[in-house]
Motif scaffolding. Structure first.
Motif, PDB file in Angstrom:
ATOM      1  N   ALA A 276      28.432  10.662 -15.392  1.00 38.06           N
ATOM      2  CA  ALA A 276      29.436  11.701 -15.602  1.00 38.06           C
ATOM      3  C   ALA A 276      29.383  12.740 -14.480  1.00 38.06           C
ATOM      4  O   ALA A 276      30.408  13.263 -14.050  1.00 38.06           O
ATOM      5  N   LYS A 277      28.193  13.021 -13.994  1.00 38.11           N
ATOM      6  CA  LYS A 277      28.032  14.050 -12.970  1.00 38.11           C
ATOM      7  C   LYS A 277      28.229  13.511 -11.555  1.00 38.11           C
ATOM      8  O   LYS A 277      28.804  14.176 -10.698  1.00 38.11           O
ATOM      9  N   PHE A 278      27.748  12.284 -11.287  1.00 39.09           N
ATOM     10  CA  PHE A 278      27.741  11.757  -9.916  1.00 39.09           C
ATOM     11  C   PHE A 278      28.693  10.591  -9.686  1.00 39.09           C
ATOM     12  O   PHE A 278      28.788  10.104  -8.573  1.00 39.09           O
TER      13      PHE A 278
ATOM     14  N   LYS B 198       0.855  -1.185   0.000  1.00 36.24           N
ATOM     15  CA  LYS B 198       0.000   0.000   0.000  1.00 36.24           C
ATOM     16  C   LYS B 198       0.890   1.235   0.000  1.00 36.24           C
ATOM     17  O   LYS B 198       1.713   1.403   0.886  1.00 36.24           O
ATOM     18  N   LYS B 199       0.726   2.089  -0.992  1.00 41.39           N
ATOM     19  CA  LYS B 199       1.629   3.218  -1.158  1.00 41.39           C
ATOM     20  C   LYS B 199       1.223   4.440  -0.352  1.00 41.39           C
ATOM     21  O   LYS B 199       1.919   5.435  -0.358  1.00 41.39           O
ATOM     22  N   ASP B 200       0.102   4.402   0.347  1.00 44.27           N
ATOM     23  CA  ASP B 200      -0.348   5.601   1.053  1.00 44.27           C
ATOM     24  C   ASP B 200       0.470   5.901   2.300  1.00 44.27           C
ATOM     25  O   ASP B 200       0.516   7.029   2.749  1.00 44.27           O
ATOM     26  N   ARG B 201       1.143   4.921   2.874  1.00 45.05           N
ATOM     27  CA  ARG B 201       1.913   5.168   4.096  1.00 45.05           C
ATOM     28  C   ARG B 201       3.366   4.730   3.972  1.00 45.05           C
ATOM     29  O   ARG B 201       4.000   4.344   4.937  1.00 45.05           O
ATOM     30  N   SER B 202       3.894   4.770   2.775  1.00 37.67           N
ATOM     31  CA  SER B 202       5.262   4.318   2.578  1.00 37.67           C
ATOM     32  C   SER B 202       6.146   5.417   2.002  1.00 37.67           C
ATOM     33  O   SER B 202       5.693   6.281   1.273  1.00 37.67           O
ATOM     34  N   VAL B 203       7.417   5.340   2.374  1.00 32.11           N
ATOM     35  CA  VAL B 203       8.453   6.225   1.849  1.00 32.11           C
ATOM     36  C   VAL B 203       9.422   5.325   1.096  1.00 32.11           C
ATOM     37  O   VAL B 203       9.900   4.329   1.636  1.00 32.11           O
ATOM     38  N   PHE B 204       9.701   5.667  -0.144  1.00 26.26           N
ATOM     39  CA  PHE B 204      10.577   4.845  -0.970  1.00 26.26           C
ATOM     40  C   PHE B 204      11.996   5.393  -0.951  1.00 26.26           C
ATOM     41  O   PHE B 204      12.223   6.585  -1.138  1.00 26.26           O
ATOM     42  N   ILE B 205      12.949   4.491  -0.723  1.00 27.05           N
ATOM     43  CA  ILE B 205      14.370   4.812  -0.795  1.00 27.05           C
ATOM     44  C   ILE B 205      14.961   3.929  -1.890  1.00 27.05           C
ATOM     45  O   ILE B 205      14.843   2.707  -1.837  1.00 27.05           O
ATOM     46  N   TYR B 206      15.571   4.551  -2.879  1.00 21.93           N
ATOM     47  CA  TYR B 206      16.224   3.826  -3.961  1.00 21.93           C
ATOM     48  C   TYR B 206      17.722   3.857  -3.715  1.00 21.93           C
ATOM     49  O   TYR B 206      18.288   4.894  -3.358  1.00 21.93           O
ATOM     50  N   ALA B 207      18.380   2.715  -3.914  1.00 23.36           N
ATOM     51  CA  ALA B 207      19.830   2.653  -3.732  1.00 23.36           C
ATOM     52  C   ALA B 207      20.435   1.873  -4.885  1.00 23.36           C
ATOM     53  O   ALA B 207      19.904   0.831  -5.285  1.00 23.36           O
ATOM     54  N   GLY B 208      21.523   2.388  -5.408  1.00 20.99           N
ATOM     55  CA  GLY B 208      22.208   1.725  -6.510  1.00 20.99           C
ATOM     56  C   GLY B 208      23.169   2.676  -7.182  1.00 20.99           C
ATOM     57  O   GLY B 208      23.312   3.834  -6.801  1.00 20.99           O
ATOM     58  N   LYS B 209      23.826   2.186  -8.207  1.00 22.33           N
ATOM     59  CA  LYS B 209      24.746   3.014  -8.977  1.00 22.33           C
ATOM     60  C   LYS B 209      23.947   3.951  -9.870  1.00 22.33           C
ATOM     61  O   LYS B 209      22.885   3.584 -10.358  1.00 22.33           O
ATOM     62  N   PRO B 210      24.439   5.149 -10.094  1.00 21.75           N
ATOM     63  CA  PRO B 210      23.719   6.062 -10.992  1.00 21.75           C
ATOM     64  C   PRO B 210      23.607   5.472 -12.391  1.00 21.75           C
ATOM     65  O   PRO B 210      24.494   4.755 -12.853  1.00 21.75           O
ATOM     66  N   SER B 211      22.491   5.767 -13.058  1.00 22.67           N
ATOM     67  CA  SER B 211      22.322   5.279 -14.420  1.00 22.67           C
ATOM     68  C   SER B 211      23.315   5.997 -15.338  1.00 22.67           C
ATOM     69  O   SER B 211      23.932   6.989 -14.967  1.00 22.67           O
ATOM     70  N   LYS B 212      23.478   5.508 -16.561  1.00 22.81           N
ATOM     71  CA  LYS B 212      24.532   5.988 -17.459  1.00 22.81           C
ATOM     72  C   LYS B 212      24.464   7.487 -17.710  1.00 22.81           C
ATOM     73  O   LYS B 212      25.483   8.145 -17.824  1.00 22.81           O
ATOM     74  N   GLN B 213      23.276   8.047 -17.789  1.00 25.04           N
ATOM     75  CA  GLN B 213      23.179   9.475 -18.078  1.00 25.04           C
ATOM     76  C   GLN B 213      23.605  10.347 -16.909  1.00 25.04           C
ATOM     77  O   GLN B 213      23.881  11.525 -17.083  1.00 25.04           O
TER      78      GLN B 213
END
Length: 158
Positions: free
Chosen positions: A76-78, A58-73
Motif C-alpha cells: 500500500a505504501k510502496f 562468510k558473512k563477515d565481508r559481505s553486503v546483502f542487497i535484496y531485490a523483489g516486489k514489496p511484501s503485502k504489508q
C-alpha cells in the motif's frame, strides 16, 4: 567406650544448593552474549530461485542487497513494482551508490577493499532491475558478486 561411633543409617547428606543462583546467572549471561539477533527486517517478497550447487557464505565481508516486489504489508505504501532493499530501508537506483558505500563502511577496515556483494533476488523479479544493480556495482568497483539461491532444483516437482 569407643571414640568412633557407627552411623545408624545409610542416608546421603542433602545436596548443597548454595551455588545454584551463581550457575543460573552465569548461564544467563553466556546466552545473552552469544545470541545473535536479526538486524534486518525483510520488507520484500523473497522467494529465492533454486540451484543444485550451493555453498555457505562468510558473512563477515559481505553486503546483502535484496531485490523483489514489496511484501503485502508494504504494497500500500510502496506499490507493487520491484524494489531494492539494503539493510532495513528501500533504496532506488539513483541512491544505490550512497547506500552501498555506507554499507561498505560498516565492515571492518581490512575487509572494505575485498567486499563481496550478495544478491538475494526474488525469482519473479524483473531482469532489468538486476542489470541496473550490476551497473551501479561496476561503477563502485564492487565486482565480486554472489547470487544467493535455495538448495534444490527448479526441475523437481513436488
Amino acid at each position: 567406650m569407643s571414640k568412633f561411633k557407627k552411623k545408624k543409617g545409610g542416608e546421603l547428606p542433602p545436596v548443597n544448593t548454595a551455588s545454584l543462583p551463581d550457575i543460573v546467572f552465569m548461564l544467563l549471561f553466556f546466552f545473552m552474549v552469544v545470541t545473535v539477533l536479526r538486524n534486518n527486517e525483510l520488507m520484500i517478497k523473497n522467494e529465492l530461485p533454486k540451484a543444485n550447487e550451493v555453498e555457505k557464505l562468510k558473512k563477515d565481508r559481505s553486503v546483502f542487497i535484496y531485490a523483489g516486489k514489496p511484501s503485502k504489508q508494504y504494497q500500500a505504501k510502496f506499490g507493487t513494482e520491484g524494489k531494492i532493499q539494503i539493510g532495513d530501508k528501500f533504496t532506488d537506483i539513483s541512491s544505490l551508490q550512497f547506500a552501498l558505500t555506507e554499507a561498505r563502511e560498516k565492515l571492518r577496515p581490512e575487509l572494505q577493499d575485498r567486499v563481496v556483494v550478495a544478491l538475494k533476488v526474488d525469482k519473479e523479479t524483473n531482469t532489468g532491475l538486476v542489470t541496473d544493480i550490476k551497473e551501479e556495482l561496476r561503477e563502485l568497483n564492487m565486482v565480486k558478486i554472489i547470487y544467493i539461491a535455495a538448495p534444490g532444483s527448479e526441475l523437481d516437482t513436488k
